[in-house]
Design a protein around this motif. Structure first.
Motif, short mmCIF file in Angstrom:
data_model
loop_
_atom_site.label_atom_id
_atom_site.label_comp_id
_atom_site.label_asym_id
_atom_site.label_seq_id
_atom_site.Cartn_x
_atom_site.Cartn_y
_atom_site.Cartn_z
N TRP A 157 0.83 -1.21 0.00
CA TRP A 157 0.00 0.00 0.00
C TRP A 157 0.86 1.25 0.00
O TRP A 157 0.58 2.22 -0.73
N ASN A 158 1.91 1.24 0.79
CA ASN A 158 2.79 2.41 0.85
C ASN A 158 3.50 2.62 -0.48
O ASN A 158 3.72 3.77 -0.90
N TYR A 159 3.86 1.53 -1.14
CA TYR A 159 4.48 1.64 -2.47
C TYR A 159 3.51 2.33 -3.44
O TYR A 159 3.89 3.26 -4.16
N ARG A 212 0.98 4.23 -2.71
CA ARG A 212 0.74 5.61 -2.29
C ARG A 212 1.82 6.54 -2.82
O ARG A 212 1.53 7.62 -3.37
N ALA A 242 9.49 3.79 0.35
CA ALA A 242 8.36 2.86 0.24
C ALA A 242 8.49 1.70 1.21
O ALA A 242 7.48 1.22 1.76
N GLN A 293 9.36 3.39 5.58
CA GLN A 293 8.38 4.18 6.34
C GLN A 293 7.48 3.34 7.26
O GLN A 293 7.23 3.75 8.40
N PRO A 294 6.98 2.16 6.84
CA PRO A 294 6.14 1.38 7.76
C PRO A 294 6.90 0.79 8.95
O PRO A 294 6.28 0.30 9.90
#
Length: 512
Positions: free
Chosen positions: A338-340, A342, A367, A370-371
Motif C-alpha cells: 500500500w505504501n508503495y 501511495r 516505500a 516508512q512502515p
C-alpha cells in the motif's frame, strides 16, 4: 480561464508521464513480468514458505532435548550449547554458497541439493551416539537447511514485481517466524514421549514430504535461467510431470541458451555485504534480529528458572511468540505494498501489476522503510517491558503477553528490510538475501554466545533495555538511509555506466 486550466492539467499529466518514464516504472511494454498463472504463483509461494520453515524450526526443535543429549552423551551443558553456536555460524555461511548457486543454476537444483544434504545429516544425527559426530552433523544439517532461507526470498522476487512483492514476502516471513514457535513444541513432545532421536527422524520425514512435490511439480523460476518463465530451462532442470509429458507426447521445446555452470563463489555475497548502502541496511537488520533471537534463545532457560516449567511447558510458551509473528508479517506485507502504491501515485507513476522490475530513481527506500518506524518503536518498548517483567518475576501472563507483542512488532521490521534488500539487487536476489543471512546470523551467533554473561552482569531488566535501545538508535539511521539511498544508487549507476562506456560521463541508461 478554462483553456488555461485544461492546459495546466495537460502539462501536469505530461510531467507525470515523463516522470514515470524517467524512473523506469511505467507499464510494461511487451512481455509481462512473469508468465506463471496466479494459481502457480500461489503454489510456488506455498512451497517457498514451507521451505523457509525448515532452518529456524531445526534450530529451535533441538532446544528441549539439550539436557537429555548432555546426559546421554555424558558431556557438559556448555559443550552441548556449543552445538547451537556452531549451527548459527553455518546458518550464516551456507547461504553464501547456495545463494550464488541458485542465481547461477536455478532455484530447483539449489533447493534439491541443499535438502538432500539436510536429509542425510538428519539420518546421521538420529543414529549417532557420540558428541563429535553430533557437533559435525549439526554443522552439516545447518549447511543443508540454511541455504534455503535466501533461496525462498529469491523465489518471491522471481515471480512478483516490486509493487506486489510485499504481501508475498510476508507469507514467506510467516514460515521464517513460525519455525521458532512450533520447533520447541514439536521438540518437547517428541523428546518427552519418543526420545531425542525422534526429533531428527521427524526432520528427515518432513523434508522428504516437501521434496517429492517440489521435484514433481514446481517449475524453474530463476530469472537468470528462464527469464519471465518463457525460456525453457536445461533439460535436467524440468519437473517430473513435464518430463513424463514430453515422454508421452514427444514434444521437446527448442532449448534455451546454454548456461555454463561453475563452482559457487561466496565472494559475490561479500561484495554485496560491503556495498555502501547495503552494509548499513544489513547492520540495522542484524541489530533487530539480535533482539528477536535473544528473546527466543533465552525464553526457555528464563521461564524454566523463574517458573519451574518443564520441557513441554516451556515449548508451549513459544506459541504466543509465533502467533504474534504470523499475524503481523502478513499484514505488514500488505501495508508495504500500500505504501508503495501511495508513493507511486504521489509521483504520478503507474503502479499497476505486470510492469518491469526496474527501480530507477524511484524512492524505494521510503516505500519500504516508512512502515518500520512505528513497529520498531513500540516493539522496543515491549522488549524493555519484557525484561523488567522477568526481573520482577511477575505472573507468567505478563511476559507471555509481552512476548506476543514482541513477536508481532520486531520480526515484521526485519522482514520488511528483507524485501528492500532483494529490491536493491534484482539480478542477484538470492546472493543479496544470503548477504543478509550471513551478517544477521554471525551477529546472532555472537550475541547468543555472550547473552548469559550479559544477564548475569546487567540483570534481566537492564540487559533487555540495552538491546531495545540499540533498536531505537536505528531509527535516525533508517531515516538517513531513506534520504540518501536514491543518491547512492544513482552514484553507483553512474560508476557502472562510466566503466561500461569507457568515459567519465554518465551512460545512456542512467535515466532509467
Amino acid at each position: 480561464m478554462k483553456p488555461q486550466s485544461r492546459s495546466t492539467k495537460r502539462q501536469a499529466k505530461s510531467h507525470r508521464r515523463s516522470r514515470a518514464s524517467r524512473i523506469g516504472l511505467g507499464p510494461a511494454i511487451g512481455e509481462p513480468y512473469t508468465i506463471f498463472s496466479r494459481r502457480m504463483k500461489i503454489w510456488i509461494t506455498f512451497m517457498a514458505t514451507v521451505a523457509s520453515v525448515v532452518s529456524p524450526m531445526t534450530a529451535h526443535i533441538y532446544f528441549p532435548a539439550l539436557d537429555a543429549l548432555a546426559e546421554e552423551l555424558n558431556v557438559s551443558n556448555s559443550l552441548i550449547n556449543f552445538t547451537l553456536t556452531s549451527y548459527m555460524i553455518f546458518q550464516g555461511l551456507s547461504p553464501t554458497i547456495f545463494g550464488d548457486f541458485g542465481d547461477m543454476a536455478g532455484r530447483r537444483p539449489a533447493f534439491t541439493v541443499a535438502f538432500i544434504i539436510y536429509l542425510f545429516a538428519n539420518i546421521g544425527l538420529a543414529l549417532q551416539r557420540n558428541y563429535a559426530a553430533l557437533l559435525v552433523l549439526r554443522c552439516v544439517q545447518s549447511a543443508g537447511s540454511s541455504g534455503t532461507l535466501a533461496l525462498s526470498y529469491a523465489v518471491i522476487a522471481d515471480i512478483t514485481p516490486t509493487a506486489e512483492r510485499g504481501k508475498y514476502m510476508g507469507f514467506v516471513s510467516v514460515g521464517v517466524n513460525i519455525g521458532p514457535a512450533i520447533g520447541p513444541v514439536i521438540g518437547g513432545l517428541l523428546s518427552q514421549y519418543l526420545g531425542w532421536p525422534s526429533i531428527f527422524w521427524f526432520c528427515a520425514i518432513f523434508v522428504v514430504v516437501w521434496l517429492v512435490p517440489w521435484v514433481a511439480t514446481v517449475p524453474e523460476m530463476c530469472r537468470n535461467v528462464v527469464g519471465n518463465g518463457s525460456i525453457p530451462p536445461q533439460s535436467w532442470n524440468i519437473t517430473l510431470l513435464e518430463f513424463l509429458r514430453r515422454r508421452k507426447t514427444g514434444d521437446v521445446p527448442e532449448p534455451g541458451p546454454k548456461r555454463k555452470l561453475r563452482f559457487p563463489n561466496p565472494l559475490g555475497t561479500l561484495a554485496i555485504a560491503f556495498d555502501k548502502q547495503m552494509s548499513q541496511v544489513l547492520l540495522i537488520a542484524a541489530v533487530i534480529y539480535v533482539n528477536f533471537i535473544l528473546v527466543a534463545a533465552t525464553l526457555s532457560t528464563q521461564f524454566a528458572e523463574i517458573y519451574n516449567f518443564g520441557e513441554l511447558e516451556v515449548g508451549l510458551c513459544f506459541l504466543p511468540y509465533g502467533l504474534g509473528c504470523c499475524l503481523t508479517v502478513v499484514l505488514q506485507g500488505y501495508v508495504v505494498d500500500w505504501n508503495y502504491r501511495r508513493i507511486a501515485k504521489k509521483l504520478g507513476v503507474d503502479a499497476s501489476h505486470g510492469r518491469r522490475n526496474e527501480i530507477g530513481d524511484f524512492p524505494i527506500e521510503s516505500a519500504r522503510i516508512q512502515p518500520i518506524y512505528p513497529s520498531l518503536l513500540v516493539g522496543a518498548a515491549a522488549v524493555i517491558g519484557y525484561g523488567w517483567a522477568l526481573q520482577a518475576e511477575t505472573s507468567v501472563a505478563v511476559p507471555l503477553v509481552l512476548v506476543f507483542l514482541i513477536g508481532m512488532l520486531v520480526p515484521s521490521t526485519f522482514s520488511i528490510l528483507n524485501t528492500l534488500i532483494v529490491d536493491l539487487y534484482p539480478g542477484s536476489t538470492a546472493t543479496a538475501a544470503a548477504a543478509n543471512n550471513l551478517v544477521r546470523c554471525l551477529f546472532g551467533a555472537a550475541a547468543t554466545a555472550v547473552v548469559d554473561y550479559m544477564l548475569d552482569a546487567m540483570g534481566r531488566g537492564w540487559c533487555f533495555t540495552f538491546l531495545a535501545l540499540l533498536m531505537v538508535a536505528c531509527l535516525p539511521w533508517l531515516r538517513f538511509i531513506e534520504k540518501r539511498g536514491p543518491h547512492w544508487r544513482a552514484e553507483k549507476l553512474r560508476r557502472k555506466n562510466s566503466t561500461q562506456n569507457g568515459q567519465g560521463g554518465p551512460g545512456p541508461t542512467e535515466a532509467k
